[in-house]
Design an enzyme around this catalytic site. Structure first.
Site, short mmCIF file in Angstrom:
data_model
loop_
_atom_site.label_atom_id
_atom_site.label_comp_id
_atom_site.label_asym_id
_atom_site.label_seq_id
_atom_site.Cartn_x
_atom_site.Cartn_y
_atom_site.Cartn_z
N CYS A 25 -2.23 -0.82 7.50
CA CYS A 25 -1.36 0.37 7.51
C CYS A 25 -1.47 1.10 8.85
CB CYS A 25 -1.71 1.29 6.35
SG CYS A 25 -1.27 0.58 4.75
N GLU B 129 1.09 3.80 1.87
CA GLU B 129 1.64 4.15 3.18
C GLU B 129 2.85 3.28 3.50
OE1 GLU B 129 -1.51 3.35 2.41
OE2 GLU B 129 -2.91 4.04 3.94
N HIS C 153 0.86 -1.19 0.00
CA HIS C 153 0.00 0.00 0.00
C HIS C 153 0.90 1.25 0.00
CE1 HIS C 153 -3.86 -2.01 1.79
NE2 HIS C 153 -3.41 -2.63 0.70
N CYS D 151 -5.96 1.77 5.92
CA CYS D 151 -6.64 0.51 6.24
C CYS D 151 -6.09 -0.01 7.58
CB CYS D 151 -6.39 -0.50 5.12
SG CYS D 151 -4.71 -1.15 5.13
ZN LIG Z 1 -3.26 0.08 3.77
#
Ligand SMILES: [Zn+2]
Length: 185
Positions: A106, A75, A73, A103
């Site tokens: 993360c 992040e 992701h 999410c």
């Molecule tokens: Zn994430």
């Protein structure tokens, strides 16, 4: 990663916080530009930057498909770069900017990293872990709480995502119709 983001929750107002600086807007612009790079690769457009003492020390965009990596992701990518720059897995006194609410994966990483502040754009009503579904970033039972600012340039961030999903749906529909026209044998 959300399945779709056409619906932004109505109970959040655009930039609901008062403590948004010119730097916050500038950095979110950078995150948006990185998200566009993800989109160019066919990835869901999410971008992130990590800022330390006014400088960007980590950049990332969603690259799960490109890297065949479920943890890639925006992040994660940005924080890996920032931690490497700091030579420390604790990214103290940093701010993460990301175009979409983090999410749970993360958010967990961000708590582990001791990031000081998280600024995000669009809310994610389906999997958001910074207030929408969970608030892991400020969970009192965990040993670190993160300063949080959501909804910064939310409309621009959400539009980028919803345009991507709309185009993807249209492309899928066109493929299906082409398959119908072509005889299967
Ligand atoms: Zn994430």
């Amino acid at each position: 990663m959300p399945a779709d983001l056409d619906q932004q929750p109505q109970n959040h107002s655009e930039a609901s916080h008062q403590d948004i600086s010119a730097e916050d807007l500038r950095m979110m612009q950078q995150a948006l530009a990185l998200a566009a790079q993800a989109e160019a690769l066919g990835e869901v457009p999410v971008g992130a930057v990590v800022v330390y003492q006014g400088d960007i020390i980590g950049r990332g965009y969603n690259r799960m498909i490109t890297d065949a990596d479920p943890s890639a992701h925006a992040e994660m990518v940005a924080m890996r770069e920032a931690a490497a720059w700091l030579k420390n897995y604790r990214t103290l006194d940093t701010t993460l900017y990301v175009t979409l609410e983090p999410c749970p994966m993360c958010a967990g990483m961000l708590v582990h990293s001791r990031v000081k502040r998280v600024v995000f754009g669009a809310y994610d009503a389906k999997t958001g872990a910074a207030g929408s579904v969970f608030n892991l970033l400020q969970e009192p039972r965990l040993n670190h709480q993160v300063e949080l600012c959501g909804g910064v340039m939310a409309e621009a961030c959400a539009t980028q995502l919803s345009n991507f999903f709309r185009q993807r749906r249209a492309a899928k529909k066109a493929l299906k119709q082409a398959a119908k026209i072509q005889p299967s044998d």
